[in-house]
Motif scaffolding. Structure first.
Motif, mmCIF file in Angstrom:
data_model
loop_
_atom_site.group_PDB
_atom_site.id
_atom_site.type_symbol
_atom_site.label_atom_id
_atom_site.label_comp_id
_atom_site.label_asym_id
_atom_site.label_seq_id
_atom_site.Cartn_x
_atom_site.Cartn_y
_atom_site.Cartn_z
ATOM 1 N N ARG A 61 0.884 -1.191 0.180
ATOM 2 C CA ARG A 61 -0.088 -0.123 0.176
ATOM 3 C C ARG A 61 0.955 1.256 -0.029
ATOM 4 N N GLN A 62 0.720 1.997 -1.248
ATOM 5 C CA GLN A 62 1.441 3.355 -1.152
ATOM 6 C C GLN A 62 3.019 3.169 -0.732
ATOM 7 N N LEU A 63 3.454 2.003 -1.425
ATOM 8 C CA LEU A 63 5.148 1.647 -1.057
ATOM 9 C C LEU A 63 5.793 2.798 -1.609
ATOM 10 N N TYR A 64 6.894 3.258 -0.874
ATOM 11 C CA TYR A 64 7.907 4.028 -1.744
ATOM 12 C C TYR A 64 9.299 3.880 -0.948
ATOM 13 N N LYS A 65 10.543 4.280 -1.694
ATOM 14 C CA LYS A 65 11.641 4.128 -1.131
ATOM 15 C C LYS A 65 12.560 5.056 -1.861
ATOM 16 N N VAL A 66 13.305 5.733 -0.881
ATOM 17 C CA VAL A 66 13.929 6.903 -1.261
ATOM 18 C C VAL A 66 15.693 6.600 -1.008
ATOM 19 N N PHE A 67 16.632 6.625 -1.931
ATOM 20 C CA PHE A 67 17.927 6.232 -1.483
ATOM 21 C C PHE A 67 18.725 7.827 -2.089
ATOM 22 N N HIS A 68 19.367 8.204 -1.141
ATOM 23 C CA HIS A 68 20.099 9.367 -1.335
ATOM 24 C C HIS A 68 19.389 10.448 -1.946
ATOM 25 N N GLY A 69 18.183 10.595 -1.334
ATOM 26 C CA GLY A 69 17.420 11.840 -1.996
ATOM 27 C C GLY A 69 16.787 11.509 -3.464
ATOM 28 N N GLU A 70 16.927 10.393 -3.718
ATOM 29 C CA GLU A 70 16.402 9.805 -5.139
ATOM 30 C C GLU A 70 14.982 8.813 -4.907
ATOM 31 N N THR A 71 13.866 9.177 -5.095
ATOM 32 C CA THR A 71 13.015 8.095 -5.052
ATOM 33 C C THR A 71 13.100 7.115 -6.022
ATOM 34 N N VAL A 72 13.039 5.836 -5.581
ATOM 35 C CA VAL A 72 13.472 4.877 -6.599
ATOM 36 C C VAL A 72 12.111 3.767 -6.770
ATOM 37 N N VAL A 73 11.184 3.817 -5.686
ATOM 38 C CA VAL A 73 10.055 3.186 -5.832
ATOM 39 C C VAL A 73 8.976 4.321 -5.287
ATOM 40 N N ASN A 74 7.947 4.302 -6.008
ATOM 41 C CA ASN A 74 6.896 5.684 -5.762
ATOM 42 C C ASN A 74 5.516 5.102 -5.863
ATOM 43 N N GLY A 75 4.879 4.995 -4.541
ATOM 44 C CA GLY A 75 3.605 4.660 -4.566
ATOM 45 C C GLY A 75 2.977 3.343 -5.187
ATOM 46 N N VAL A 76 3.604 2.372 -4.843
ATOM 47 C CA VAL A 76 3.401 1.015 -5.346
ATOM 48 C C VAL A 76 2.253 0.355 -4.517
ATOM 49 N N ASN A 77 1.169 0.009 -5.144
ATOM 50 C CA ASN A 77 -0.146 -0.574 -4.663
ATOM 51 C C ASN A 77 -0.113 -2.095 -5.398
ATOM 52 N N LEU A 78 -0.062 -3.001 -4.689
ATOM 53 C CA LEU A 78 -0.280 -4.536 -5.320
ATOM 54 C C LEU A 78 -1.030 -5.298 -4.263
ATOM 55 N N ALA A 79 -1.759 -6.209 -4.615
ATOM 56 C CA ALA A 79 -2.400 -7.383 -3.821
ATOM 57 C C ALA A 79 -2.213 -8.589 -4.571
ATOM 58 N N VAL A 80 -1.663 -9.730 -3.982
ATOM 59 C CA VAL A 80 -1.157 -11.032 -4.528
ATOM 60 C C VAL A 80 -2.078 -11.948 -3.786
ATOM 61 N N GLY A 81 -3.009 -12.612 -4.285
ATOM 62 C CA GLY A 81 -3.894 -13.573 -3.546
ATOM 63 C C GLY A 81 -3.301 -14.969 -3.368
ATOM 64 N N GLN A 82 -3.991 -15.720 -2.699
ATOM 65 C CA GLN A 82 -3.386 -17.116 -2.015
ATOM 66 C C GLN A 82 -3.140 -17.905 -3.520
ATOM 67 N N GLY A 83 -2.053 -18.524 -3.578
ATOM 68 C CA GLY A 83 -1.880 -19.398 -4.954
ATOM 69 C C GLY A 83 -1.792 -18.857 -6.211
ATOM 70 N N GLU A 84 -1.621 -17.426 -6.091
ATOM 71 C CA GLU A 84 -1.399 -16.584 -7.175
ATOM 72 C C GLU A 84 -0.083 -16.360 -7.738
ATOM 73 N N PHE A 85 0.480 -16.365 -8.922
ATOM 74 C CA PHE A 85 1.652 -15.971 -9.448
ATOM 75 C C PHE A 85 1.471 -14.620 -10.094
ATOM 76 N N PHE A 86 2.773 -13.762 -9.746
ATOM 77 C CA PHE A 86 2.943 -12.642 -10.552
ATOM 78 C C PHE A 86 4.195 -12.055 -10.982
ATOM 79 N N CYS A 87 4.418 -11.173 -11.595
ATOM 80 C CA CYS A 87 5.764 -10.768 -12.214
ATOM 81 C C CYS A 87 5.901 -9.210 -12.065
ATOM 82 N N ILE A 88 6.940 -8.796 -12.117
ATOM 83 C CA ILE A 88 7.045 -7.315 -11.952
ATOM 84 C C ILE A 88 8.036 -7.074 -13.327
ATOM 85 N N LEU A 89 7.761 -6.254 -14.029
ATOM 86 C CA LEU A 89 8.441 -6.031 -15.279
ATOM 87 C C LEU A 89 8.788 -4.540 -15.391
#
Length: 82
Positions: free
Chosen positions: A26-54
């Motif tokens: 939920r609204q996941l973000y990460k900042v390294f040395h002042g640079e936002t590298v992940v910005n506002g990620v929302n994702l739900a993965v259900g039981q037994g489900e496969f997913f990929c990040i491209l």
């Protein structure tokens, strides 16, 4: 369909009822040395489900997975594992 986006990347997953979700970002973000590298990620993965990040090199794919696994601390947002 639930979509999660980081700069220049997309993650796809099918939406499941709240009770069957096993990983949720939920609204996941990460900042390294002042640079936002992940910005506002929302994702739900259900039981037994496969997913990929491209996405291209350097867009935050590994950082997202490291935060899910607990190897990196998010700068903000939530990682929920049920």
């Amino acid at each position: 369909m639930t979509q999660a986006t980081a700069p220049e990347s997309v993650a796809h997953s099918t939406s499941f009822p709240e009770s069957s979700q096993t990983v949720e970002l939920r609204q996941l973000y990460k900042v390294f040395h002042g640079e936002t590298v992940v910005n506002g990620v929302n994702l739900a993965v259900g039981q037994g489900e496969f997913f990929c990040i491209l996405g291209p090199s350097g867009c935050g794919k590994t950082t997202i997975l490291r935060m899910i696994a607990g190897f990196a601390t998010p700068s903000g947002g939530e990682v929920r594992i049920q």
